[in-house]
Design a protein around this motif. Structure first.
Motif: not given
Length: 88
Positions: A7-17, A23-24, A64-67
């Motif tokens: 998986l690829m995530g985009e635009n996630f608010p992450v605590a402490g960042r 992410f991947f 992105n990929v399912v295997h």
């Protein structure tokens, strides 16, 4: 079936960042089909408590990929590999 989902995530608010993060991650799931596996993996990421629920941008998760893995493969989920999102 034993399945690995990248998986690829985009635009996630992450605590402490300070900035939104992308992410991947690879999640291992047991599912009846690749489509069900993908949906389960996305739901698991969206439910992760480390992600803040408030953001001015809607976070997205892309499959992105399912295997399919051999039944004997007991792969564990990978760690999140974070990267800062570019400012628009």
């Amino acid at each position: 079936m034993n399945v690995a989902v990248l998986l690829m995530g985009e635009n996630f608010p992450v605590a402490g960042r300070p900035k939104l993060q992308g992410f991947f991650i690879t999640k291992r799931v047991e599912a009846s089909s690749e489509e069900v596996a993908a949906a389960q993996a996305v739901a698991a990421v969206k439910a992760d408590p480390q992600f803040s629920q408030s953001s001015f941008v809607e976070p997205t998760v892309t499959v992105n990929v399912v295997h399919q893995l051999p039944e004997s493969n007991l792969m564990k989920d990978t760690e999140y590999l974070f990267f800062p999102m570019e400012e628009a």
